[in-house]
Design an enzyme around this catalytic site. Structure first.
Site, PDB file in Angstrom:
ATOM      1  N   SER A 408       0.834  -1.201   0.000  1.00 22.62           N
ATOM      2  CA  SER A 408       0.000   0.000   0.000  1.00 22.62           C
ATOM      3  C   SER A 408       0.873   1.257   0.000  1.00 22.62           C
ATOM      4  O   SER A 408       1.754   1.404  -0.839  1.00 22.62           O
ATOM      5  CB  SER A 408      -0.954  -0.037   1.197  1.00 22.62           C
ATOM      6  OG  SER A 408      -1.929   0.975   1.105  1.00 22.62           O
ATOM      7  N   ASP A 600      -9.302  -2.916  -5.598  1.00 25.93           N
ATOM      8  CA  ASP A 600      -9.130  -3.986  -4.609  1.00 25.93           C
ATOM      9  C   ASP A 600      -9.821  -3.668  -3.282  1.00 25.93           C
ATOM     10  O   ASP A 600      -9.601  -4.343  -2.287  1.00 25.93           O
ATOM     11  CB  ASP A 600      -7.646  -4.264  -4.365  1.00 25.93           C
ATOM     12  CG  ASP A 600      -6.911  -3.076  -3.757  1.00 25.93           C
ATOM     13  OD1 ASP A 600      -7.561  -2.048  -3.439  1.00 25.93           O
ATOM     14  OD2 ASP A 600      -5.676  -3.165  -3.583  1.00 25.93           O
ATOM     15  N   HIS A 639      -7.328  -5.761  -1.041  1.00 23.39           N
ATOM     16  CA  HIS A 639      -6.151  -4.985  -0.640  1.00 23.39           C
ATOM     17  C   HIS A 639      -5.308  -5.682   0.431  1.00 23.39           C
ATOM     18  O   HIS A 639      -4.078  -5.511   0.453  1.00 23.39           O
ATOM     19  CB  HIS A 639      -6.609  -3.612  -0.134  1.00 23.39           C
ATOM     20  CG  HIS A 639      -5.492  -2.624   0.014  1.00 23.39           C
ATOM     21  ND1 HIS A 639      -4.791  -2.123  -1.066  1.00 23.39           N
ATOM     22  CD2 HIS A 639      -4.935  -2.035   1.115  1.00 23.39           C
ATOM     23  CE1 HIS A 639      -3.872  -1.269  -0.652  1.00 23.39           C
ATOM     24  NE2 HIS A 639      -3.939  -1.200   0.670  1.00 23.39           N
TER      25      HIS A 639
END
EC number: 3.1.1.3
Length: 680
Positions: A408, A600, A639
């Site tokens: 991320s 996601d 994610h």
């Protein structure tokens, strides 16, 4: 159960060891007149038992050592009397075996005619004397030993009839102990060394006679003192200096006890000669490292895992959050370690800006007190210095590289760090020239070839609508920062990484004063935080400030967990999407720009693949440097599936997660062949 060890006494090529063994066994048998002159009766008793009992010596010797520090001379007397009763049979058996072992050697050494005093004088002059020199003058000692044997047998018979009476007669008086000559001290030490020789013979039966001669090249200097070796499990005879002090000294008993204890714990008494070095080298080669060293891992360059926004390491995270790298499925770092990959979990700010996090990442790896820079601190209004890191790779410098893997926002942070290492910070350089003072090496630049590869997982290289529409709202920011303020009290272990903004209560500060001070913080109106950097505007600003390094391998991994709605072009969250992301996933799925809708749960596919302004290509088996290698999108991966945080997800299994990370780590090892500057 105590082990019964069998020992074999080594034969030396010149016969010195065999003669010496026989002599000492005779002299120590039954505590004859020669043994009566030895110092410290407690030690004499132990040595006698050690020399006479090969099979059972360990049990009786350990018992004597346990009683040694807590009994007086009377107790030693009683112990000696009991042992004399058992020594008769043992002594005769050992003398018979010893005579057989040394029969051939005694024939070759009958020409030796020096007395015991000459032996001691010669060895004092030359500590490194050859074993053949020791042979001289032992014939007389052997004859004395035979007489001692007869005396020992006679004393044993007398002890059977009247133990108490004969025990007192056999014990030397205090004055006789003080008059013990140096030769008996030599016998006492030698007996212990003979037993140690048999231990070495048991471990290494293939040693040749030449090496054995070197190991038993004794030094009987009268000024020797027993000292343990620091690095080797051997005791050098040269360390025995000052051991034989005057017998009149009041501390003599303690010195002897300590000396014998050290001799007992030693493997063998040796000199620092070639034979000793060979034995020591073999011992070191056999040692197994409990913790693998850098050269024993598959990867030459360590792997550093960099968490994203709202990420923590276990020691500072809120208890409601799962382990970041693996959740309840597995510990990714630990699994990599167990499978031969050296890896670390970086600990940096959860809500800080990419710039602040990049500086913290530098010091996490290198070690030291975080310096955000004088110019940066003045510009945004927070403290210049932060926490102090120990450092996982203190020798990190050009040529000493690391693999950086970011999940991320962690991918953006890595790119910011690489830019600072290579090009520095022009604002900090100019500020230092104008105002003077110190400047961090990080801001000076010219630190290329410190990163081998950059790998990103679900990174919003171009920002995310989730931050544009929700995360950057004043209300959301206020809630998050208020939580950070609450956990910033001095009794909390949770660290949101906002201490530079004042969100950490001081030791002597009341909570009321702390809250008042936090209200005045510049954090509430600053763009120097993670919320802004995750917006498309903030990400675009980072893209303009960073560039690709031609010496680094770049690769991206992207997930997708949405599907097209039935009656529109919007994207809907999949059923197995991590529940907290369903709202943001649907929000991004109806973005104005259709190419941004597939996501996601937090990051659009188009944003995760590569920065818009930088070169990219499809990833293949051919590894390339200086360009983003984009791997195929992983469908049905949300994610957090890259880091296994969704424990309720039954679609993504632990085995699948483990296989993904093993493949990724193996890929990093392959890149080292291309990025290793030593091979270039």
């Amino acid at each position: 159960m105590k082990s019964q060890n069998k020992y074999s006494i080594r034969k030396f090529s010149v016969g010195a060891s065999s003669i010496l063994i026989a002599t000492l066994l005779f002299l120590s048998g039954g505590q004859a007149q020669a043994a009566e002159k030895q110092v410290n009766m407690g030690n004499s008793q132990e040595d006698t038992v050690t020399a006479q009992s090969i099979g059972d010596q360990q049990t009786r010797e350990n018992a004597n050592y346990q009683r040694e520090n807590g009994v007086d001379e009377q107790q030693h007397t009683e112990n000696l009397t009991k042992n004399l009763h058992n020594d008769k049979t043992i002594s005769e058996e050992n003398h018979r075996k010893t005579d057989d072992l040394n029969k051939d050697q005694l024939k070759d050494d009958k020409k030796s005619s020096l007395n015991n005093k000459n032996i001691q004088r010669d060895t004092t002059k030359n500590n490194n004397a050859n074993p053949s020199d020791v042979n001289q003058g032992l014939e007389q000692a052997i004859n004395d030993g035979k007489q001692s044997k007869v005396a020992s047998q006679q004393q044993s018979k007398e002890a059977d009839n009247s133990q108490d009476s004969n025990a007192n007669n056999n014990l030397p008086s205090q004055s006789r102990i003080k008059e013990a000559p140096s030769l008996n001290k030599l016998d006492q030490t030698s007996q212990r060394e003979i037993v140690n020789e048999t231990e070495i013979e048991k471990v290494q039966p293939q040693q040749n006679n030449q090496a054995n001669d070197k190991i038993t090249n004794y030094n009987f200097n009268n000024e020797q003192e027993v000292k343990p070796q620091k690095d080797e499990k051997t005791l050098s005879v040269s360390d025995l200096k000052n051991n034989q002090k005057s017998p009149v000294e009041p501390t003599k008993d303690n010195d002897k006890k300590n000396g014998l204890n050290l001799l007992k714990s030693s493997a063998v008494a040796t000199l620092p000669n070639k034979g000793t070095k060979e034995l020591t080298a073999k011992a070191k080669d056999d040692q197994t490292n409990k913790v693998a060293k850098q050269g024993q891992y598959k990867n030459q360059d360590p792997i550093v895992l960099v968490h994203g926004f709202n990420g923590f390491t276990d020691d500072i995270n809120p208890s409601v959050l799962a382990h970041y790298w693996g959740g309840n499925k597995m510990n990714i770092r630990q699994d990599l370690e167990e499978n031969g990959y050296k890896a670390y979990e970086a600990s940096i700010s959860a809500f800080g800006s990419n710039y602040d996090r990049a500086v913290e990442l530098y010091y996490y790896i290198k070690g030291g007190r975080v310096d955000y820079g004088a110019a940066h601190a003045a510009k945004y209004g927070h403290e210049r210095y932060g926490k102090t890191y120990e450092g996982i790779y203190k020798d990190w410098k050009p040529g000493q590289k690391v693999h950086l893997v970011g999940h991320s926002m962690g991918g953006q942070t890595i790119r910011q760090l690489e830019e600072l290492l290579r090009n520095g910070n022009r604002e900090e350089i100019e500020y230092q020239k104008k105002h003077g003072g110190e400047i961090s090496p990080l801001f000076k630049g010219n630190h290329d070839n410190m990163i081998s590869s950059i790998t990103t997982l679900g990174t919003p290289h171009n920002g995310t609508h989730a931050s544009d529409l929700a995360g950057n709202e004043a209300l959301v920011r206020q809630i998050v920062f208020d939580i950070g303020k609450m956990f910033g009290n001095k009794n909390s272990r949770v660290d949101f990484g906002l201490a530079q903004w004042g969100l950490k209560q001081k030791p002597n500060e009341s909570y009321i004063d702390y809250v008042k001070r936090v209200k005045q913080s510049n954090l509430w109106k600053s763009k120097d935080n993670g919320f802004y950097d995750l917006t498309r505007e903030g990400a675009t600003d980072l893209n303009r400030k960073t560039s690709l390094n031609p010496n680094i391998v770049y690769k991206t991994y992207t997930g997708e967990a949405t599907h097209k709605a039935l009656n529109s072009d919007r994207q809907k969250a999949d059923l197995n999407m991590f529940f907290p992301f369903v709202i943001t996933g649907n929000l991004i799925g109806k973005a104005t720009e259709k190419e941004w809708r597939e996501n996601d749960g937090l990051v659009s596919v188009i944003s995760s693949q590569h920065p818009f302004n930088q070169a990219y290509t499809k990833a293949t088996d051919k590894i390339q440097k200086g360009i983003w290698q984009v791997t195929p999108t992983k469908h049905d991966w949300d994610h957090v599936d890259f880091v296994g945080q969704d424990s309720s997800d039954t679609v993504r299994t632990r085995e699948e997660l483990q296989d993904f990370w093993h493949h990724l780590a193996d890929d990093l090892v392959k890149t080292e062949k291309l990025t290793d500057t030593k091979q270039a």
